[in-house]
Design a protein around this motif. Structure first.
Motif, short mmCIF file in Angstrom:
data_model
loop_
_atom_site.label_atom_id
_atom_site.label_comp_id
_atom_site.label_asym_id
_atom_site.label_seq_id
_atom_site.Cartn_x
_atom_site.Cartn_y
_atom_site.Cartn_z
N LEU A 38 0.84 -1.19 0.00
CA LEU A 38 0.00 0.00 0.00
C LEU A 38 0.87 1.25 0.00
O LEU A 38 2.00 1.25 0.51
CB LEU A 38 -0.92 0.00 1.22
N ARG A 39 0.34 2.31 -0.54
CA ARG A 39 1.06 3.58 -0.65
C ARG A 39 0.86 4.41 0.61
O ARG A 39 -0.22 4.43 1.19
CB ARG A 39 0.52 4.33 -1.86
N GLY A 40 1.91 5.10 1.04
CA GLY A 40 1.78 6.00 2.17
C GLY A 40 1.88 5.30 3.52
O GLY A 40 2.28 4.15 3.62
N ALA B 216 3.62 10.60 -0.43
CA ALA B 216 3.02 9.76 -1.47
C ALA B 216 3.92 8.61 -1.88
O ALA B 216 3.66 7.98 -2.90
CB ALA B 216 2.68 10.62 -2.69
N LYS B 217 4.94 8.32 -1.11
CA LYS B 217 5.85 7.23 -1.47
C LYS B 217 5.26 5.87 -1.10
O LYS B 217 4.34 5.76 -0.31
CB LYS B 217 7.19 7.40 -0.74
N TRP B 218 5.86 4.84 -1.68
CA TRP B 218 5.68 3.47 -1.22
C TRP B 218 6.88 3.12 -0.37
O TRP B 218 8.02 3.52 -0.68
CB TRP B 218 5.59 2.50 -2.40
N ASP C 54 8.79 2.54 -9.65
CA ASP C 54 9.26 3.76 -9.00
C ASP C 54 8.47 4.00 -7.72
O ASP C 54 7.25 4.17 -7.76
CB ASP C 54 9.09 4.94 -9.96
N ILE C 55 9.17 4.02 -6.58
CA ILE C 55 8.49 4.16 -5.30
C ILE C 55 8.60 5.57 -4.73
O ILE C 55 8.22 5.82 -3.59
CB ILE C 55 9.04 3.15 -4.27
N GLU D 17 -2.73 2.17 -5.53
CA GLU D 17 -2.81 3.58 -5.98
C GLU D 17 -1.62 3.98 -6.85
O GLU D 17 -1.00 5.02 -6.66
CB GLU D 17 -2.93 4.50 -4.75
N ARG D 18 -1.38 3.17 -7.87
CA ARG D 18 -0.27 3.45 -8.78
C ARG D 18 -0.71 4.18 -10.03
O ARG D 18 0.11 4.79 -10.72
CB ARG D 18 0.42 2.14 -9.15
#
Length: 504
Positions: A296-298, A416-418, A429-430, A453-454
């Motif tokens: 998941l992102r964030g 907003a990174k992974w 790209d993370i 959420e990519r």
């Protein structure tokens, strides 16, 4: 005459026994309910999601019940706890901006009964062990004045795990934050809080009068920072080189063991077969404190799914089904009507609820009646960019809403990174691409097809963006102003015997 007397005596005895049995049967139809809430527990920090953390107790309990894989909480502590206790969105209570800080005259409003109030009204014995974090500036906001028969725990956001003290930000001094109904507890220095709260929960179970059903809310301090755990738990993860992750994993192990010990106590008491146990996190994991939410992102504090797509399951001897994975949309507000109805209580007297009874969804696989989920609208958070439209919701405002499969985010959602596990290789790209478009303030995702959420669809689907913005307009019109008082110097624990507590 003696024969007639004996017959009458026997009839009275038989009626009494029958009445007693009927009462017991009625109570048995209403399950004991135990709600375990972990703090800052990441989506990727439970064994059945994670390659590097072992949680044998939680995994087994989840296997014996229903895993909730489309379950949402809030990105931070107080909002999640307020929604669990009220069944209402935080925009209804003025708690949409941040958490309740020490020294703020803010609390869960008293204009609607808490979940504990409703459980007590239904005839349950009600107990809270652990973290409150829903306001304490007046006595009336303390847990034992909000529906709990007993409280043993702490009032603020976090603290030292063994001294049970929290540093007061205004003077840099650590003060005690541990109390029960009778006042401050001064004799538990050195007692690791995961063990302490487990023992207190076991005491509640052992002392429980089974003529009443039990409602126990066990809100662990684990696994919130500071990173602290007895050495024997950290040693289990000596192979993890990243220090924060290693200590965090040990903290998870201690919590997993604690839940196992509480479960054993319920079985030893003979009430497990009539118990429903819910396990939940309060928000996403804190990646700066060893937690992890990948893929998941964030993370905690953000409006990405890593901040609020929670770990959750329902288990217990009273569960009519087991071994299932549920992918229906469920939210933390839903526990209020679900559990009150399960307890055969009444929802009369509450303000309009945002929660939905999800028991048939959880146990019978029926589609969730929840098609809309407001994540939040925070008018006080710094705005980002300029409004995309001038005839609908201001997209510079921090907000997020889910409608069906689609999720819309506006304003500044946060990091907003992974965040993969330390050393984990990732084939995309993370990075946080927000710096490439510093004024961008609208994102749209199909969460069902793209749970990580990519793939932002906002440019491809402007009609859907406008449709979801109309939902935010409606929710914003229904919201109350955020309650965000300035720090009150009267709250300093040095003025109250060196203990956090009411000051007004």
């Amino acid at each position: 005459m003696m024969t007639l007397f004996l017959r009458l005596l026997f009839a009275v005895w038989l009626a009494a026994v029958s009445g007693s049995n009927n009462n017991n049967n009625n109570n048995n139809k209403r399950p004991n309910i135990v709600f375990v809430l972990a703090d800052d527990y990441g989506f990727n920090d439970i064994g059945y999601h994670s390659p590097d953390i072992s949680t044998p107790v939680l995994d087994q309990l989840a296997t014996e019940g229903v895993r909730l894989e489309n379950y949402y909480v809030q990105p931070i502590c107080s909002p999640t706890r307020s929604q669990f206790m009220s069944g209402r969105y935080q925009i209804r209570m003025g708690l949409q901006h941040g958490l309740i800080n020490s020294g703020q005259a803010s609390a869960l409003p008293r204009d609607s009964p808490t979940l504990a109030d409703k459980m007590r009204e239904a005839g349950y014995a009600t107990h809270l062990v652990g973290k409150w974090h829903l306001g304490y500036y007046k006595q009336e906001f303390l847990p034992f004045n909000r529906g709990f028969d007993t409280f043993y725990g702490y009032l603020t956001a976090c603290e030292n795990y063994t001294s049970h003290k929290r540093v007061y930000p205004q003077d840099g001094v650590a003060y005690l934050d541990l109390r029960d109904n009778n006042g401050p507890i001064h004799n538990e220095n050195g007692h690791y809080s995961t063990h302490l709260f487990t023992e207190k929960a076991i005491n509640v179970v052992q002392a429980h009068d089974t003529s009443k059903p039990l409602f126990m809310y066990l809100a662990y301090q684990s696994v919130h920072d500071p990173l602290m755990v007895p050495e024997e738990y950290e040693k289990k993860y000596s192979h993890i080189k990243d220090e924060k992750r290693r200590i965090y994993a040990g903290m998870v192990a201690a919590m997993d063991e604690g839940v196992g010990n509480v479960t054993k106590a319920l079985k030893d008491k003979g009430i497990w077969d009539n118990t429903i146990l819910v396990f939940s996190t309060d928000n996403g994991g804190q990646v700066y404190g060893g937690g992890n939410n990948f893929p998941l992102r964030g993370h905690k504090h953000t409006l990405w799914d890593g901040g609020m797509h929670g770990v959750g399951f329902v288990t217990g001897g009273k569960m009519p089904v087991k071994g299932l994975v549920n992918n229906e949309l469920i939210h933390v507000t839903d526990w209020y009507p679900t559990l009150v109805n399960l307890a055969k209580g009444s929802l009369n007297g509450t303000k309009p609820l945002d929660g939905i009874d999800q028991w048939d969804t959880i146990t019978a696989g029926k589609p969730s009646r929840r098609t809309v989920l407001l994540h939040n609208i925070d008018q006080l958070f710094p705005k980002r960019g300029v409004p995309l439209y001038n005839d609908t919701f201001d997209t510079s405002v921090r907000a997020a809403v889910r409608v069906g499969d689609m999720k819309l985010i506006t304003g500044d959602p946060g990091d907003a990174k992974w965040w993969p596990l330390p050393g984990q290789k990732v084939d995309f790209d993370i990075s946080d691409e927000r710096h490439k478009h510093p004024n961008k303030n609208v994102w749209l995702f199909n969460i069902t097809a793209d749970p990580n959420e990519r793939h932002d669809l906002s440019h491809q689907m402007p009609g859907t963006v406008r449709s979801l913005l109309r939902y935010l307009v409606k929710f914003n019109a229904e919201s109350v102003p955020p309650v965000w008082p300035t720090h009150d110097w009267r709250s300093n624990p040095s003025r109250h015997g060196g203990v956090y507590g009411p000051w007004m």
